[in-house]
Design a protein around this motif. Structure first.
Motif, PDB file in Angstrom:
ATOM      1  N   ASN A 183       0.833  -1.192   0.000  1.00  0.00           N
ATOM      2  CA  ASN A 183       0.000   0.000   0.000  1.00  0.00           C
ATOM      3  C   ASN A 183       0.878   1.256   0.000  1.00  0.00           C
ATOM      4  O   ASN A 183       1.884   1.321   0.712  1.00  0.00           O
ATOM      5  CB  ASN A 183      -0.906  -0.014   1.236  1.00  0.00           C
ATOM      6  CG  ASN A 183      -1.924   1.103   1.231  1.00  0.00           C
ATOM      7  OD1 ASN A 183      -1.582   2.246   1.507  1.00  0.00           O
ATOM      8  ND2 ASN A 183      -3.173   0.768   0.936  1.00  0.00           N
TER       9      ASN A 183
ATOM     10  N   PHE B 251      -1.819  -5.578  -1.664  1.00  0.00           N
ATOM     11  CA  PHE B 251      -2.740  -6.391  -2.453  1.00  0.00           C
ATOM     12  C   PHE B 251      -1.970  -7.159  -3.518  1.00  0.00           C
ATOM     13  O   PHE B 251      -0.810  -6.842  -3.832  1.00  0.00           O
ATOM     14  CB  PHE B 251      -3.817  -5.518  -3.112  1.00  0.00           C
ATOM     15  CG  PHE B 251      -3.313  -4.639  -4.224  1.00  0.00           C
ATOM     16  CD1 PHE B 251      -3.301  -5.086  -5.543  1.00  0.00           C
ATOM     17  CD2 PHE B 251      -2.843  -3.356  -3.961  1.00  0.00           C
ATOM     18  CE1 PHE B 251      -2.834  -4.269  -6.564  1.00  0.00           C
ATOM     19  CE2 PHE B 251      -2.377  -2.541  -4.972  1.00  0.00           C
ATOM     20  CZ  PHE B 251      -2.374  -2.998  -6.284  1.00  0.00           C
TER      21      PHE B 251
ATOM     22  N   GLU C  45      -6.697  -8.350  -1.099  1.00  0.00           N
ATOM     23  CA  GLU C  45      -6.030  -7.461  -0.153  1.00  0.00           C
ATOM     24  C   GLU C  45      -5.615  -8.293   1.061  1.00  0.00           C
ATOM     25  O   GLU C  45      -6.374  -9.150   1.517  1.00  0.00           O
ATOM     26  CB  GLU C  45      -6.971  -6.344   0.279  1.00  0.00           C
ATOM     27  CG  GLU C  45      -7.407  -5.428  -0.858  1.00  0.00           C
ATOM     28  CD  GLU C  45      -8.420  -4.392  -0.408  1.00  0.00           C
ATOM     29  OE1 GLU C  45      -8.929  -4.528   0.731  1.00  0.00           O
ATOM     30  OE2 GLU C  45      -8.718  -3.468  -1.172  1.00  0.00           O
TER      31      GLU C  45
END
Length: 253
Positions: free
Chosen positions: A114, A122, A188
């Motif tokens: 992220n 993810f 995720e």
């Protein structure tokens, strides 16, 4: 079950009417007009298995007399209709069958951290992804086999670093993201300490019905027969066929 007899008597007329309403015939040169084309031998074997299933519910004297051929028949509208439903039936079975009965593939996709929180990230799902078999980041103490969705109330907790999953009890969420102007399915993961290396990403893929393991063919053909009966509003017969599809798993567990 008194209505079952009357439903059987409706079968021939209703099915013929449905087939006549569809553009599944040939163009006169044997090439077909339904866009389905040639039916290979393996797929024809599945089509014949569907016909056998229908025959178990609809005696031939009350339904349709089937010509079970080993070679492709692209002029038979029922063959073409069944052919058009087989992959949908296979997908339904792969979505619901016990995971140990399903084919499994390994994804080689890499994880993406992220941009604002390097503890989460993810991974893009392969194009043929259908269902998760197992996912594990290298730092995790266990793998995740059952992901949650964004509709799960537990998903809201993943936005908080104090309540989200960690290396002892990780969480995987099926979501969608825009990547290079395309909406794609992603997994995720919550969360890691420092490493975004993937230890394992195994999934059940979408595949043509004839490429599925033979141990699923019985369930796939029952499901396909159920869809045909459902489409012509023979609800009781369709329910029986779906029940048979589920029973096929019992002896395979």
């Amino acid at each position: 079950m008194g209505t079952l007899v009357s439903e059987k008597l409706q079968y021939k007329t209703t099915l013929i009417a449905l087939l006549e309403s569809l553009d599944l015939g040939t163009s006169g040169d044997g090439t077909g007009t339904g866009g389905i084309g040639e039916i290979d031998d393996a797929r024809m074997a599945l089509i014949n298995l569907v016909k056998i299933k229908l025959d178990e519910l609809i005696p031939q004297g009350e339904g349709v007399v089937y010509n079970l051929e080993s070679k492709p028949n692209i002029s038979d509208p029922l063959d073409l209709y069944i052919n058009g439903l087989l992959d949908e039936a296979a997908k339904n079975v792969l979505q619901t069958a016990p995971k140990q009965l399903c084919p499994v593939k390994q994804s080689l996709e890499s994880a993406v951290a992220n941009a604002t929180d390097n503890k989460i990230g993810f991974v893009k799902c392969p194009d043929d992804y259908l269902r998760l078999f197992a996912f594990r980041m290298t730092e995790w103490k266990r793998q995740v086999e059952d992901p949650i969705t964004t509709n799960d109330p537990f998903y809201l907790e993943q936005g908080n670093k104090y309540t989200r999953g960690g290396i002892a009890k990780p969480v995987v969420v099926v979501n969608r993201r825009i990547i290079v102007d395309a909406v794609v399915k992603v997994l995720e993961y919550y969360s890691v300490n420092s490493s975004h290396a993937i230890n394992r990403f195994l999934y059940i893929p979408i595949m043509p019905a004839e490429d599925t393991p033979g141990n699923l063919w019985d369930s796939i053909t029952w499901t396909c027969a159920a869809k045909i009966l459902q489409n012509i509003n023979l609800t009781d017969l369709s329910r029986l066929a779906f029940e048979q599809a589920n029973l096929c798993y019992t002896n395979l567990r």
